[in-house]
Design an enzyme around this catalytic site. Structure first.
Site, mmCIF file in Angstrom:
data_model
loop_
_atom_site.group_PDB
_atom_site.id
_atom_site.type_symbol
_atom_site.label_atom_id
_atom_site.label_comp_id
_atom_site.label_asym_id
_atom_site.label_seq_id
_atom_site.Cartn_x
_atom_site.Cartn_y
_atom_site.Cartn_z
ATOM 1 N N LYS A 231 -1.276 -3.671 14.132
ATOM 2 C CA LYS A 231 -0.032 -3.795 13.351
ATOM 3 C C LYS A 231 0.994 -2.934 14.066
ATOM 4 C CE LYS A 231 2.052 -2.928 8.834
ATOM 5 N NZ LYS A 231 1.910 -3.132 7.396
ATOM 6 N N GLU B 298 -2.193 0.718 13.063
ATOM 7 C CA GLU B 298 -0.725 0.644 12.979
ATOM 8 C C GLU B 298 -0.029 1.834 13.644
ATOM 9 O OE1 GLU B 298 0.904 0.751 9.008
ATOM 10 O OE2 GLU B 298 2.888 0.137 9.668
ATOM 11 N N ARG C 137 8.612 -3.708 3.180
ATOM 12 C CA ARG C 137 9.988 -3.808 2.681
ATOM 13 C C ARG C 137 10.629 -5.165 2.918
ATOM 14 N NH1 ARG C 137 11.727 1.556 5.617
ATOM 15 N NH2 ARG C 137 9.901 0.905 6.802
ATOM 16 N N SER D 59 7.929 -4.177 9.391
ATOM 17 C CA SER D 59 9.373 -4.429 9.482
ATOM 18 C C SER D 59 10.146 -3.144 9.773
ATOM 19 C CB SER D 59 9.896 -5.122 8.225
ATOM 20 O OG SER D 59 9.602 -4.395 7.056
ATOM 21 N N LYS E 62 -6.273 -0.223 6.720
ATOM 22 C CA LYS E 62 -5.116 0.105 7.559
ATOM 23 C C LYS E 62 -4.913 1.606 7.736
ATOM 24 C CE LYS E 62 -1.057 0.691 6.687
ATOM 25 N NZ LYS E 62 0.263 0.719 6.017
ATOM 26 N N THR F 84 5.739 7.372 -1.508
ATOM 27 C CA THR F 84 6.608 6.261 -1.084
ATOM 28 C C THR F 84 6.992 5.372 -2.262
ATOM 29 O OG1 THR F 84 5.558 6.295 1.071
ATOM 30 C CG2 THR F 84 6.819 4.332 0.552
ATOM 31 N N ARG G 167 10.722 4.385 -3.667
ATOM 32 C CA ARG G 167 11.174 2.998 -3.867
ATOM 33 C C ARG G 167 11.606 2.761 -5.327
ATOM 34 N NH1 ARG G 167 10.810 3.111 1.031
ATOM 35 N NH2 ARG G 167 9.127 2.232 2.305
ATOM 36 N N SER H 135 2.063 4.641 -0.681
ATOM 37 C CA SER H 135 1.367 5.802 -1.240
ATOM 38 C C SER H 135 2.195 6.360 -2.397
ATOM 39 C CB SER H 135 1.163 6.853 -0.152
ATOM 40 O OG SER H 135 2.415 7.183 0.402
ATOM 41 N N ASP I 232 0.827 -1.223 0.000
ATOM 42 C CA ASP I 232 0.000 0.000 0.000
ATOM 43 C C ASP I 232 0.855 1.264 0.000
ATOM 44 O OD1 ASP I 232 0.887 -0.757 2.613
ATOM 45 O OD2 ASP I 232 -0.496 0.679 3.504
ATOM 46 N N LYS J 30 -5.347 0.816 2.409
ATOM 47 C CA LYS J 30 -4.812 1.877 3.288
ATOM 48 C C LYS J 30 -5.791 3.046 3.204
ATOM 49 C CE LYS J 30 -1.105 5.295 2.864
ATOM 50 N NZ LYS J 30 -0.363 5.070 4.099
HETATM 51 C C1 5MM Z 1 4.063 0.101 2.264
HETATM 52 O O1 5MM Z 1 4.248 1.130 3.180
HETATM 53 C C2 5MM Z 1 3.053 1.446 3.892
HETATM 54 C C3 5MM Z 1 2.534 2.774 3.516
HETATM 55 O O2 5MM Z 1 3.438 3.765 3.867
HETATM 56 P P1 5MM Z 1 3.295 5.251 3.285
HETATM 57 O O3 5MM Z 1 1.993 5.792 3.723
HETATM 58 O O4 5MM Z 1 4.452 5.971 3.893
HETATM 59 O O5 5MM Z 1 3.406 5.186 1.817
HETATM 60 C C4 5MM Z 1 3.333 1.301 5.382
HETATM 61 O O6 5MM Z 1 2.289 1.703 6.191
HETATM 62 C C5 5MM Z 1 3.603 -0.128 5.650
HETATM 63 O O7 5MM Z 1 2.394 -0.828 5.588
HETATM 64 C C6 5MM Z 1 4.202 -0.339 7.009
HETATM 65 O O8 5MM Z 1 5.033 0.698 7.399
HETATM 66 C C7 5MM Z 1 4.977 -1.611 6.997
HETATM 67 O O9 5MM Z 1 5.974 -1.509 6.044
HETATM 68 P P2 5MM Z 1 7.440 -1.958 6.448
HETATM 69 O O10 5MM Z 1 8.268 -1.620 5.241
HETATM 70 O O11 5MM Z 1 7.773 -1.153 7.652
HETATM 71 O O12 5MM Z 1 7.350 -3.427 6.704
#
Ligand code: 5MM
Length: 342
Positions: A219, A177, A292, A261, A136, A29, A33, A26, A24, A97
Site C-alpha cells: 500500500k 504501507e 479519506r 490517498s 496493515k 485519528t 475526523r 485509530s 481503520d 490495522k
Molecule cells: C484510516 O487511516 C489509517 C490509519 O491511520 P492512523 O493510524 O493515523 O489512525 C491510515 O493508515 C490509512 O489506511 C492510510 O493512510 C490511507 O488513508 P488515506 O486517507 O491516506 O487514503
C-alpha cells in the site's frame, strides 16, 4: 505458513475491478475526523458510523476488503452481527490495522518509527479468530530539510519486514504501507527520489526476512509534489512518475499494489489511479485502499444527522467506491462526477 492460502487471499484483495476501503482510523485519528464534522467521539457514534459503511447494500460489487481497527473488529451491528461476520457474508475480506502507531524516532527530530511488534504474534492469532484475513502496518516517511534520514527509512523498513513475516506465519496477508507524506513544499522529483529509496529498502528488508512477495500487498503513496509546493503536479505527471518508480523498485512477483490517498482530493485520487491503469498493464494489479478519498463525503453527510442520513451517506459511499473501482479498470472519466448523489 501456507503460501496457497496467502496467495488466494492476496488475489482476492486485488480482484479485477475492486479495491479496499481503509476504515481503520485509530482512536486519535477518528476523534480528529469527528471533531472536524462536529460529532461527539463516543464508542456508539464510532460504531454507528462504521456500521453505516459496512452495511451499505451492494458494496461488495466494488469493494474486496475493508481494514478495521482493534475496536471495530470487536463491534456488532444493531442486530448483533459481529462486523467481521457481516463482511464475510458479503464476500468482503475483513482486514485489521496491527501497528501501534508512528512514534518519535529517537535521536532523529522530525522523524517517526512505527511501533507494534511486541506481542504481535499473539494479537494476530486473536485477530485471525475474529476472521481477519489481512493486516496493515503504516510507516510514515517525512520529506524536509535533510529528511528523511537513512536511519528512519531503515528502521521502518526493518519493522515492516518483521511484521510481514509474523503475518505470513499466521497465514494473514501483510499489507505493507510505507507512506511518503504529501505535507511540505517539496518537488515531485524529490518525492520520486524518496519513494524510490523507501521502496528499495522496504523490499530488501522483506526479502531478507523471508517474506513471500506472492502473499504480500504493497500500500503506497503516489509520487506527487508536496501540498505546499509552488508547482503542483498534473495527473499525467503523477501517473507517469508513480508507475516509473513502481516498475523500478517493486518485485514483479508481488501480489498487488494499492494506493493510499494521503490528503489528495477525492476526485484527484480517482483520476490518478485511472490514468495509471489507462497507461498500460503491469506485473501487478493497481488498485486503491483509500480512507479519506472515499470517506470524506460519507462522513460529512452522516454527521449532519447520523440516524436519518444513513442511506444518503451510503449512496455517497457506493458512488465513490464505484468511481474508484472503474479507475482500477481505467474506465473512469470526470464526466461521471456529474452523477454524484451528494
Ligand atoms: C484510516 O487511516 C489509517 C490509519 O491511520 P492512523 O493510524 O493515523 O489512525 C491510515 O493508515 C490509512 O489506511 C492510510 O493512510 C490511507 O488513508 P488515506 O486517507 O491516506 O487514503
Amino acid at each position: 505458513m501456507d503460501l496457497n492460502v496467502l496467495k488466494d487471499t492476496a488475489k482476492k484483495m486485488v480482484a479485477l475491478g475492486k479495491g479496499i476501503i481503509a476504515a481503520d482510523e485509530s482512536s486519535g485519528t477518528i476523534k480528529k475526523r469527528f471533531d472536524a464534522v462536529g460529532v461527539q467521539d463516543s464508542e456508539e457514534n464510532r460504531r454507528h458510523y462504521r456500521q453505516t459503511i459496512l452495511t451499505a447494500e451492494g458494496l461488495e460489487e466494488f469493494i474486496s476488503g475493508i481494514i478495521l481497527y482493534d475496536e471495530t473488529i470487536r463491534q456488532k451491528t444493531d442486530d448483533g452481527t459481529p462486523f467481521p461476520e457481516l463482511l464475510a457474508k458479503k464476500g468482503i475480506l475483513p482486514g485489521i490495522k496491527v501497528d501501534a502507531g508512528a512514534k518519535d524516532l529517537a535521536l532523529h527530530p522530525g522523524e517517526k518509527v512505527t511501533e507494534g511488534l511486541d506481542g504481535l504474534r499473539e494479537r494476530l492469532a486473536e485477530y485471525s479468530k475474529f476472521g481477519a484475513k489481512f493486516a496493515k502496518w503504516r510507516a510514515v516517511i517525512t520529506i524536509g530539510q535533510g529528511l528523511p534520514t537513512e536511519a528512519c527509512i531503515d528502521a521502518n523498513a526493518h519493522a515492516m519486514a518483521r511484521y510481514s513475516a509474523l503475518c505470513q506465519e499466521a497465514d494473514i496477508v501483510p499489507m505493507v504501507e510505507p507512506e511518503v507524506l504529501i505535507d511540505g513544499d517539496h518537488s515531485i522529483e524529490r518525492c520520486n527520489e524518496v519513494t524510490e529509496q523507501t521502496l528499495e529498502e522496504t523490499f530488501e528488508e522483506l526479502k531478507e526476512a523471508g517474506v513471500a512477495p506472492e502473499g504480500t500487498i504493497l500500500k503506497t503513496s503516489m509520487v506527487i509534489a508536496g501540498k505546499k509546493a509552488a508547482k503542483q503536479s498534473s495527473v499525467d505527471e503523477v501517473a507517469e512518475a508513480t508507475v516509473r518508480v513502481l516498475k523500478a523498485k517493486v518485485p514483479k512477483e508481488l501480489a498487488g499494489i494499492v494506493f493510499l490517498s494521503g490528503g489528495q482530493g477525492d476526485e484527484q485520487a480517482t483520476a490518478h489511479l485511472n490514468k495509471m491503469n489507462q497507461m498500460g498493464k503491469y506485473s501487478w494489479p493497481l488498485s486503491f485502499s483509500y480512507a479519506r478519498a472515499i470517506q470524506n463525503p460519507v462522513m460529512k453527510i452522516w454527521a449532519e444527522n447520523p440516524k436519518a442520513n444513513a442511506a444518503k451517506a451510503q449512496a455517497a459511499l457506493l458512488f465513490r467506491s464505484k468511481m474508484n473501482a472503474l479507475a482500477t479498470l481505467g474506465k473512469y472519466s470526470d464526466e461521471m462526477e456529474k452523477e454524484r448523489p451528494y
